[in-house]
Structure formats: C-alpha cells, structure tokens
Design an enzyme around this catalytic site. Structure first.
Site, mmCIF file in Angstrom:
data_model
loop_
_atom_site.group_PDB
_atom_site.id
_atom_site.type_symbol
_atom_site.label_atom_id
_atom_site.label_comp_id
_atom_site.label_asym_id
_atom_site.label_seq_id
_atom_site.Cartn_x
_atom_site.Cartn_y
_atom_site.Cartn_z
ATOM 1 N N GLN A 198 -10.395 -9.325 4.037
ATOM 2 C CA GLN A 198 -9.199 -8.739 4.648
ATOM 3 C C GLN A 198 -9.547 -7.499 5.459
ATOM 4 O O GLN A 198 -8.713 -6.960 6.157
ATOM 5 C CB GLN A 198 -8.195 -8.315 3.557
ATOM 6 C CG GLN A 198 -7.459 -9.442 2.877
ATOM 7 C CD GLN A 198 -6.639 -8.956 1.688
ATOM 8 O OE1 GLN A 198 -7.011 -9.182 0.553
ATOM 9 N NE2 GLN A 198 -5.513 -8.297 1.946
ATOM 10 N N PHE A 229 -4.326 -12.262 -0.801
ATOM 11 C CA PHE A 229 -3.358 -11.631 -1.697
ATOM 12 C C PHE A 229 -3.795 -10.263 -2.199
ATOM 13 O O PHE A 229 -3.378 -9.832 -3.271
ATOM 14 C CB PHE A 229 -3.021 -12.561 -2.870
ATOM 15 C CG PHE A 229 -2.558 -13.928 -2.431
ATOM 16 C CD1 PHE A 229 -1.343 -14.079 -1.767
ATOM 17 C CD2 PHE A 229 -3.350 -15.055 -2.633
ATOM 18 C CE1 PHE A 229 -0.924 -15.334 -1.325
ATOM 19 C CE2 PHE A 229 -2.937 -16.306 -2.196
ATOM 20 C CZ PHE A 229 -1.719 -16.441 -1.544
ATOM 21 N N GLU A 233 -9.324 -7.352 -0.227
ATOM 22 C CA GLU A 233 -9.170 -6.099 0.518
ATOM 23 C C GLU A 233 -10.454 -5.272 0.431
ATOM 24 O O GLU A 233 -10.920 -4.749 1.435
ATOM 25 C CB GLU A 233 -7.971 -5.290 0.009
ATOM 26 C CG GLU A 233 -7.750 -4.024 0.836
ATOM 27 C CD GLU A 233 -6.461 -3.271 0.533
ATOM 28 O OE1 GLU A 233 -5.504 -3.871 0.025
ATOM 29 O OE2 GLU A 233 -6.418 -2.064 0.813
ATOM 30 N N ARG A 311 1.115 3.936 -5.824
ATOM 31 C CA ARG A 311 2.242 3.112 -5.382
ATOM 32 C C ARG A 311 3.142 2.741 -6.563
ATOM 33 O O ARG A 311 4.360 2.622 -6.411
ATOM 34 C CB ARG A 311 1.757 1.859 -4.645
ATOM 35 C CG ARG A 311 2.854 1.119 -3.902
ATOM 36 C CD ARG A 311 2.309 0.038 -2.983
ATOM 37 N NE ARG A 311 1.955 0.518 -1.664
ATOM 38 C CZ ARG A 311 2.802 0.592 -0.627
ATOM 39 N NH1 ARG A 311 4.047 0.185 -0.754
ATOM 40 N NH2 ARG A 311 2.395 1.042 0.534
ATOM 41 N N ARG A 343 -0.891 -8.213 -4.035
ATOM 42 C CA ARG A 343 0.467 -8.262 -3.465
ATOM 43 C C ARG A 343 1.466 -7.385 -4.235
ATOM 44 O O ARG A 343 1.848 -7.706 -5.354
ATOM 45 C CB ARG A 343 0.936 -9.714 -3.458
ATOM 46 C CG ARG A 343 1.993 -10.028 -2.431
ATOM 47 C CD ARG A 343 2.243 -11.515 -2.408
ATOM 48 N NE ARG A 343 2.958 -11.952 -1.208
ATOM 49 C CZ ARG A 343 3.131 -13.233 -0.908
ATOM 50 N NH1 ARG A 343 2.655 -14.180 -1.671
ATOM 51 N NH2 ARG A 343 3.780 -13.568 0.185
ATOM 52 N N PHE A 345 0.748 -4.154 -4.905
ATOM 53 C CA PHE A 345 -0.151 -3.004 -4.978
ATOM 54 C C PHE A 345 0.376 -1.908 -5.918
ATOM 55 O O PHE A 345 0.483 -0.754 -5.541
ATOM 56 C CB PHE A 345 -0.323 -2.451 -3.546
ATOM 57 C CG PHE A 345 -1.589 -1.678 -3.299
ATOM 58 C CD1 PHE A 345 -2.803 -2.319 -3.124
ATOM 59 C CD2 PHE A 345 -1.571 -0.289 -3.224
ATOM 60 C CE1 PHE A 345 -3.967 -1.602 -2.879
ATOM 61 C CE2 PHE A 345 -2.736 0.442 -2.969
ATOM 62 C CZ PHE A 345 -3.932 -0.228 -2.794
ATOM 63 N N THR A 442 -0.183 4.185 1.848
ATOM 64 C CA THR A 442 0.148 5.520 1.341
ATOM 65 C C THR A 442 -0.907 6.538 1.765
ATOM 66 O O THR A 442 -0.633 7.723 1.810
ATOM 67 C CB THR A 442 0.288 5.493 -0.183
ATOM 68 O OG1 THR A 442 -0.883 4.908 -0.740
ATOM 69 C CG2 THR A 442 1.504 4.681 -0.587
ATOM 70 N N ALA A 511 -0.945 -3.945 2.788
ATOM 71 C CA ALA A 511 0.258 -3.116 2.752
ATOM 72 C C ALA A 511 1.393 -3.737 3.574
ATOM 73 O O ALA A 511 2.323 -3.040 3.977
ATOM 74 C CB ALA A 511 -0.052 -1.683 3.211
ATOM 75 N N GLU A 715 4.741 -8.466 1.156
ATOM 76 C CA GLU A 715 4.750 -8.185 -0.279
ATOM 77 C C GLU A 715 6.131 -8.065 -0.923
ATOM 78 O O GLU A 715 6.313 -8.501 -2.066
ATOM 79 C CB GLU A 715 3.988 -6.867 -0.553
ATOM 80 C CG GLU A 715 2.510 -6.927 -0.224
ATOM 81 C CD GLU A 715 1.913 -5.533 -0.166
ATOM 82 O OE1 GLU A 715 2.148 -4.829 0.832
ATOM 83 O OE2 GLU A 715 1.230 -5.137 -1.126
HETATM 84 N N1 MTE Z 1 0.571 -14.855 2.339
HETATM 85 C C1 MTE Z 1 -0.373 -15.816 2.286
HETATM 86 N N2 MTE Z 1 -0.051 -17.065 2.629
HETATM 87 N N3 MTE Z 1 -1.658 -15.520 1.868
HETATM 88 C C2 MTE Z 1 -2.012 -14.247 1.489
HETATM 89 O O1 MTE Z 1 -3.171 -14.013 1.135
HETATM 90 N N4 MTE Z 1 -1.277 -11.919 1.166
HETATM 91 C C3 MTE Z 1 -0.137 -11.041 0.903
HETATM 92 C C4 MTE Z 1 0.953 -11.247 1.953
HETATM 93 N N5 MTE Z 1 1.242 -12.636 2.090
HETATM 94 C C5 MTE Z 1 -1.012 -13.222 1.525
HETATM 95 C C6 MTE Z 1 0.279 -13.582 1.994
HETATM 96 C C7 MTE Z 1 -0.487 -9.624 0.901
HETATM 97 S S1 MTE Z 1 -1.125 -8.966 -0.509
HETATM 98 C C8 MTE Z 1 -0.266 -8.809 1.969
HETATM 99 S S2 MTE Z 1 -0.578 -7.165 1.914
HETATM 100 C C9 MTE Z 1 0.245 -9.338 3.231
HETATM 101 O O2 MTE Z 1 0.461 -10.737 3.183
HETATM 102 C C10 MTE Z 1 -0.778 -9.004 4.324
HETATM 103 O O3 MTE Z 1 -0.424 -9.519 5.541
HETATM 104 P P1 MTE Z 1 0.633 -8.812 6.531
HETATM 105 O O4 MTE Z 1 0.278 -7.373 6.590
HETATM 106 O O5 MTE Z 1 0.447 -9.538 7.793
HETATM 107 O O6 MTE Z 1 1.982 -9.022 5.905
HETATM 108 N N1 HPA Z 2 -1.267 -0.740 0.153
HETATM 109 C C1 HPA Z 2 -2.164 -1.727 0.231
HETATM 110 N N2 HPA Z 2 -3.444 -1.533 0.360
HETATM 111 C C2 HPA Z 2 -3.876 -0.281 0.415
HETATM 112 C C3 HPA Z 2 -3.005 0.800 0.329
HETATM 113 C C4 HPA Z 2 -1.629 0.565 0.196
HETATM 114 O O1 HPA Z 2 -0.789 1.476 0.109
HETATM 115 N N3 HPA Z 2 -3.744 1.913 0.395
HETATM 116 C C5 HPA Z 2 -5.015 1.503 0.519
HETATM 117 N N4 HPA Z 2 -5.108 0.193 0.537
HETATM 118 MO MO1 MOS Z 3 -1.907 -6.622 0.003
HETATM 119 S S1 MOS Z 3 -2.100 -6.179 -1.982
HETATM 120 O O1 MOS Z 3 -1.688 -4.928 0.429
HETATM 121 O O2 MOS Z 3 -3.542 -6.958 0.408
#
Ligand code: MTE
Ligand code: HPA
Ligand code: MOS
Length: 776
Positions: A198, A229, A233, A311, A343, A345, A442, A511, A715
């Site tokens: 990620q 998910f 990260e 968080r 997801r 966090f 954050t 995030a 999330e």
């Molecule tokens: N959706 C799918 N299909 N697969 C994933 O791995 N990760 C989740 C969410 N939805 C995830 C998902 C998480 S933890 C986050 S932080 C966000 O997607 C990240 O993507 P975005 O910032 O584009 O929403």
């Molecule tokens: N959310 C998700 N991932 C992160 C954050 C947060 O606030 N800070 C550092 N990594």
């Molecule tokens: Mo999502 S836990 O911020 O990768």
C-alpha cells in the site's frame, strides 16, 4: 456526459472475474532464472539464538544461496516507525519469526534447504496475553492521553455511574492475495521490485535502508493488490527487503510469496484491545463523564500501534458529546506478530467501547438504547474532546431519523416484540447505531498527494498518481476525475501501475483518503494541461481562451457545440507549437493541525457520517444467528462512483460483521497463532450476508473543498456492523429479564449461547417480571 457520479464498474472488474488481472506473484513468469525464497522459522515466541548454521542448506540440490544478517550491506532493520524490527534477529520475538532465508531454484528446494538449517535457541519467558502484558507493564511507549474538563469531578457529581471492562478481539486481514514481492537488479546496479504494498515509497525507503543505497537506486512498482485492508501499509516491507537482498546477493531475480499459513503466522493483525472504564450519566441517560484506559496488544514491534491507539482515543466519542472525559492508551508489548493497520485503524475499538457503555446505560435506566444514543448526539456548534468543531453535526440526527423511517424501525420493533413473546427458543433483535469517522491521516505530514499526467499527441492520456489499487476502486475514481477534468470519455484515460519513479515521496494508500489526496492532485495536473491547451484551442476556434470548453472528447466555444474540434487535434497542434503536454499535480489538505502534546487541534479535514439498523435472529439452543436485514444510510458526499461506493459500504459492513461476530483469533500457550487458516478462522461468506441489505446514500450531501464534492468511504462503513452486535445483544436480552448485558467481542455463537444461558439463569434466580423498556 460527466464521468463523475456515473455508475461505472470497477476498472478491472472484467479482468478480476476472468482471471486476466495480474497480481505481483503472477508476474513471476516474466523473470527467467527466478529464485524462490523460504524462511527458517523459530519454534519459540521468545528466545535467544545461540547458534545458527545455514551451511547444511547449501548441500540440498537446487539451493542456491542463504540469507543471514551477514549478507546485509546496509541496516539490518525494516521498522517503519522505530528501528525495532531486525530483518535477521539475534533474539526471537514472536513464534515462527524468520531467522534466516534460503533461496532455491524452486520452492521445494528452498523449503528443503530451510529444513536443514541448524538453529539453537535459549528460550526466554514470553508474554503471550494482553492481560499478562498489562499486569507486567510491558509497554512499547506511552501512555497517549486525551482529556477534557475534570472527568473525576464530573463523575463524582453524576447521579448514576457504571464501571466495567471490555475485551475486544483482533482480526486477520485475510486479503485473498498474500504478501508477495519480486526483486531484480537493473542494469545500473540498482534494484527494481514488484511489491504488493500500500506504500511503495516506504517499501522503497526500507529496501534502500537494508541495501545501504540511496533511494534513487530502488524502484518499486505495485500493479494492484488482491486486497490489503491495512495489512500492507507497512508490513509489505520486510518481504520486499528479503527479495531485494536475495537479488543483490545472487544477481538473479528473487521471489518471496508467503503461503496462507505463513502469512497468518507471520503478519500482523488488527489490535486486540482491553478497555477499563468508569462512566457517569444523568436520569435521561446523558453521559456526563467518561474515564477510560485502553490497552492494545501491539505484539513484538511498534509498527503503527501509536497512531492506531491515537485514532482509538480520537473515536471514543463516536457520534456523542462527552462533556468531561479522560482517557489513556497503553500500547502493550507482547511476543506475538506485530499488530498493524486494519480498516478503521483503532477507531472501531474506540467506538465499540462507547457503544457498549451506552447500551449498559440504557439498560440500567430501562430506556431504549436508540433513545439514549440519540440523546447523546453531538449538536451543531459542539466540539470533540480534542477540540475540533463537529462540522455538519446536524447530519447525525438527520441520517438517524431518515434511517429510522426507511427501515420502519418502530413498526419492526413491535413485530419483533410480538415474535419474541410467541417464540421461546428463537428471539429476534434490532438495533441502530451511528458512525462518525474522522478523515485525514492523524499525522498531518501524510496528508499530501502527487500526480503526473501525460497526454500524447493523439490526445490519449496516461495518469500516474501516488495511490495504490487494492480493490477499493481508487483507479476507477481517478479515471473518472481525469476524464472530467480533461473533458474526455473514460476510455481515453489509462491508469498506470503505481511506481516510485513516476511520483516520488508518496503517502500510503490508507486512512480512506486516497481519492481525496491523489484525486485532487490529478485534478491539479489536468488543470495545468487545460490551461496550456486553452490558448491553442482559442486560436483554432477563434474565441478567447476563457471561452474554451473541454467536453466529451472535444474542445469547443462554451455554449456552442457546432465548431467543436477533437481533443486530439488540439493536442497535436499544441505539440507543434512546442507546448508541453504533461504536467505534475500536487495537493495538500488545508486547515488540519494537531498538537500532540496538548492533545488538542483539528486533526481531521472532515467527518464521514453514517448509520445502520440491523435485525438478527438467534437460536436459543445453539447461539447461532442470522442477520435478517441490514439498512444503511451513508454520507458519501456527492458520490463519485456509486457502484464503487456501494461496494465499499457492503464490503466494509460485512468485514465489520466478521470482526464482531465470527472471526476469533486464538493463540496457543506457546504464543503460536492457533487459527492460521480458513479451516479454524471463520470468515464471513455468502451465507452470512444479511438476507436483506438496503444501502442508501445521504442526499444533497456535497462536501465543499473535497474532490468533486465527494467523501471518503473506504473505512467508515466497517463500523456500521456495530449495529449487528447490538442487535444480537437485544435478542439475547429477550431470553431473560433485561438489565445490563456486558459482552466481550467477538460475539461468536459460543459467546451468544453463554450469554443466553446467563439470561435464563437470571430468570430462574429472581423469577422477576421482565423489565419494561421505555421507548419515547
Ligand atoms: N476495499 C477493498 N476491496 N480492498 C482493500 O484492501 N482496504 C480498505 C478500504 N477498502 C480495502 C478496501 C482500507 S483499510 C482503506 S484505508 C481504504 O480502502 C484505502 O483506500 P482509499 O483510500 O482509496 O479508500
Ligand atoms: N490512518 C491510517 N493509516 C495511517 C494513519 C491513519 O491515521 N496514520 C498513519 N498511517
Ligand atoms: Mo487502511 S487501515 O488506513 O489501510
């Protein structure tokens, strides 16, 4: 004709279902002479390595090389936030930790080689439970504190009070694609990688650190991930480092791919939490004071555990005003996998606590939980316990009332009460819970995004940006944004794999902020390109540059479609006039700031709101249950991509449902993950979906200042599943006389059954009439 807001499928949907979509490990075939890596894993949760002899592995046919600390030219550490993760440890810190790696011509050779490595250990006492860590004050750091007012005084002055403890289980990410990386040497002597990460920029940084080279010698590419998910990260980094080190040592491409069993044994999970609390409230169920101590089980290294705890503390309020509060969060060190982003966090754990508390408050006062929840909602003008005004607080009750209505909450409540009176061994439950989730990293620094948009002479476009695609639909949304920004049809835009040599110094895709950050950066780049093309087109159209309009693949005079010119003619003309057809874009989130020392500031650019009403039915003989119906109303602003957003809401809800009701991580007494496969770790699947599932978006919810008025959605919906846990509690209550029912999480059928038994026992002991619940 605009692409934004259109119901388009995921850009890879067809490739996902036909198998044409490639993932990191699918790229192996492109690398002749590829080597396969396998770890030597330690059989203790905590031990000193007294002897390590890898030479016998080299006797195994097909084994090409071994990797140990002596092969590391740079730093033997892959820690993301603290240098506390030796890649080749001297001291084993969790069960099955890799202590050396073997490279073979095929996987079988590497595995047989690894089995031959001689390692001796001196076992040390291990801390394998959170309670043990707390008792021994085994903490990574902290505590982290947040407070408002004098919570002790407010508690003493409260007409009622409660205290208790809540245990919250962790969660395995169970992305379909396990951790994977391929590394090879490029002709300059640098290292290139495909990595399922990620955060390609951080993977690049860690690989460079381990190799002892500058970052420009390392290129990381992520084509897409089969789910992440949060699990990728920071935790993709060590596997990439092993592959890079192997390539560097052998000169050959090296592949690391964890099997499911290895992935579950080695990679971090959602943090289990233990919370202790005291709460004061008035006769109406309004919270007056909250004192809470949170302990997270962070495992062996720090990882992201501090911001996760942060968080959690930021979300102790969920959607409720806490007039006085004091909370401390301890990040506990145990000899387990290093728990990581997942997801939500930390927010899910924080919110679960306040929802547990509000239910107890309601039942203590014999009030309906939904009534007590509503009474505690933020009002417009109020600030959170960390000093941020809750902008659009009015959306919380607005969503609530609309959902109560659309789900026919009151009528179904009455139906359920009737059903329960006539069914001694089956009970139904219904609950509604809200979500308020802060959007922004954050740590303020991560709130930036970059893009590089390339337009070719024929008018076709390649978009590069800092985000990664993990199935969440980021690339689909970015494509829609770029199409609209350049006035092109969606199919004129090509999204390129994420690469550190296209956009540098990126933040993790995390995030939920990836569209906000990278989408805005892409908009910025496209705006620059439009600005350069407008004067060219103006001459061609015979109008002022300000009157030039880009739409539908054509350039025209605003309001006059007749003399329109194909976009590609304008780009060709611009090229001939020596005008650059590519541009970088950049975005930084405005307004946010936070003083960690004071625990005060404005850490979130905005809040995402939502609510869910969920109905369950519970079998009194077994504790088994089904989700009969779930109704969701989510505030996604102006939805950029309604099908994608709906998928995120449904998927998030079901993943939350798994965390709260099915998925139970167990570790054995040796500190080994006992649930290291789908046979012992129960995931939600088709049969656990709500039988009826209604998902709606809040209407007229444009979010000013965010890309195309949209809101983050990745999330927040996970926490809507708290409504299912509360519905289960409601059903459990129907087996007994009522009153408080504290429940640990996850609420597996086993736990539900025991809770029902407790209720039945109460009926026998007191033979008291059931408490009448007041619903006003
Ligand atoms: N959706 C799918 N299909 N697969 C994933 O791995 N990760 C989740 C969410 N939805 C995830 C998902 C998480 S933890 C986050 S932080 C966000 O997607 C990240 O993507 P975005 O910032 O584009 O929403
Ligand atoms: N959310 C998700 N991932 C992160 C954050 C947060 O606030 N800070 C550092 N990594
Ligand atoms: Mo999502 S836990 O911020 O990768």
């Amino acid at each position: 004709m605009s692409a934004a807001g259109k119901r388009v499928s995921h850009e890879s949907a067809r490739a996902h279902v036909t198998g044409a979509a490639l993932y990191t490990d699918d790229l192996c075939g492109r690398f002749p002479r590829l080597l396969h890596a396998w770890p030597v894993t330690a059989p203790h949760a905590h031990a000193l390595i007294t002897e390590l002899d890898v030479s016998p592995a080299l006797d195994v046919p097909g084994v090409v090389a071994t990797l140990t600390a002596s092969d590391v030219p740079g730093e033997n550490d892959t820690g993301a936030n603290r240098r506390d993760e030796p890649l080749f440890p001297a001291e084993v810190m969790y069960h099955s930790q890799p202590v050396a790696w073997v490279l073979g011509e095929d996987l079988d050779a590497a595995q047989r080689g690894a089995a031959r490595v001689r390692a001796d250990y001196q076992p040390l006492p291990a801390i394998v439970t959170l309670r043990d860590a707390v008792a021994r004050e085994s903490f990574h750091s902290g505590p982290i504190r947040l407070q408002r007012g004098d919570a002790n005084e407010a508690l003493a002055a409260s007409p009622h009070s409660l205290e208790g403890e809540l245990e919250i289980g962790g969660q395995e990410h169970f992305y379909l694609e396990t951790h994977a990386a391929i590394a090879w040497l490029d002709e300059s002597g640098g290292v290139a990688l495909h990595s399922s990460t990620q955060h390609p920029s951080e993977t690049q940084e860690v690989v460079a650190r381990v190799l002892g080279v500058p970052r420009n010698a390392v290129t990381v590419e992520c084509l897409r991930m089969g789910g992440a998910f949060g699990g990728k990260e920071v935790q993709a980094n060590p596997w990439a480092a092993v592959a890079a080190l192997g390539a560097r040592k052998t000169g050959r491409p090296v592949r690391v791919r964890l099997t499911r069993a290895l992935d579950m044994a080695l990679s971090g999970k959602r943090h289990p939490f233990l919370a202790r609390y005291r709460v004061g409230f008035d006769d109406d169920g309004r919270l007056l004071s909250l004192l809470a101590t949170l302990y997270s089980d962070a495992g062996w290294s720090l990882d992201l555990s501090e911001p996760v705890m942060g968080r959690a503390l930021f979300h102790l309020d969920n959607a409720y005003f806490l007039p006085a509060m004091r909370a401390a969060g301890y990040v506990s060190k145990t000899h387990k996998t290093s728990q990581t982003a997942f997801r939500g966090f930390g927010a899910p754990q924080g919110m679960l606590l306040v929802e547990e508390i509000l239910d107890r408050v309601a039942r203590r006062l014999a009030l309906a939980p939904e009534v007590v929840r509503e009474r505690n909602f933020y009002r417009e003008g109020q600030t959170t316990h960390y000093g941020q005004a809750v902008k659009d607080a009015g959306r919380i009750p607005a969503i609530w009332r609309r959902l109560l209505e659309s789900s026919r909450f009151a009528a179904r409540r009455a139906e359920i009460d009737r059903f329960n009176r006539t069914h001694p061994h089956r009970k139904r439950g219904l609950a509604i819970t809200p979500v308020k989730f802060g959007i922004s990293f954050t740590a303020t620094v991560f709130n930036q995004g970059g893009a590089l948009v390339l337009v070719y002479r024929d008018g076709s476009v390649q978009v590069n940006h800092g985000g990664t695609e993990m199935g969440q639909g980021l690339f689909t949304k970015i494509g829609q944004i770029a199409a609209d920004a350049l006035g092109l049809p969606l199919n004129a835009i090509r999204l390129m794999p994420t690469r550190t040599d296209k956009v540098p110094n990126t933040s993790a895709s995390a995030a939920s902020a990836s569209t906000d950050l990278n989408g805005a950066a892409v908009m910025d780049a496209c705006a620059r390109i439009r600005e350069r093309l407008a004067p060219v087109a103006a001459v061609m159209l015979g109008c002022a540059p300000e009157a030039v309009c880009f739409a539908g693949g054509f350039v025209s005079v605003k309001g006059d479609d007749l003399g329109r010119i194909p976009f590609g003619h304008v780009t060709e003309a611009a090229y001939r006039q020596r005008i650059p057809l590519f541009a970088e874009g950049y975005y930084r989130t405005p307004e946010i700031h936070f003083d960690a020392r004071l625990g005060h500031g404005h850490p979130f650019y905005y809040f995402a709101f939502g609510a869910a009403a969920t109905e369950v039915e519970v079998d009194g003989f077994t504790g088994q249950y089904k989700v009969r119906r779930a109704d969701v109303l989510e505030d996604v602003g102006d939805s950029l991509s309604p099908l994608i957003d709906r998928g995120q809401i449904e998927g998030g809800f079901v993943q939350g449902l798994g965390w709260l009701t099915l998925e139970e991580l167990l570790w054995d007494g040796e500190g080994r993950v006992a649930t290291a496969g789908a046979s012992t770790y129960k995931l939600p699947s088709w049969s656990e979906l709500p039988e009826e599932f209604h998902v709606d978006f809040l209407e007229r919810a444009t979010e000013p200042g965010v890309v195309m008025g949209s809101k983050a959605v990745g999330e927040p919906p996970l926490m809507l599943a708290i409504s299912a846990r509360e519905a289960l509690r409601d059903a459990i209550a129907a087996y007994g006389p009522g009153g408080e029912i504290p429940l640990a999480s996850p609420l597996t059928p086993e736990r539900v059954f025991r809770a029902i038994e407790d209720q039945r026992a109460k009926l026998c002991t007191f033979a008291s009439p059931p408490t009448r619940v007041v619903r006003a």
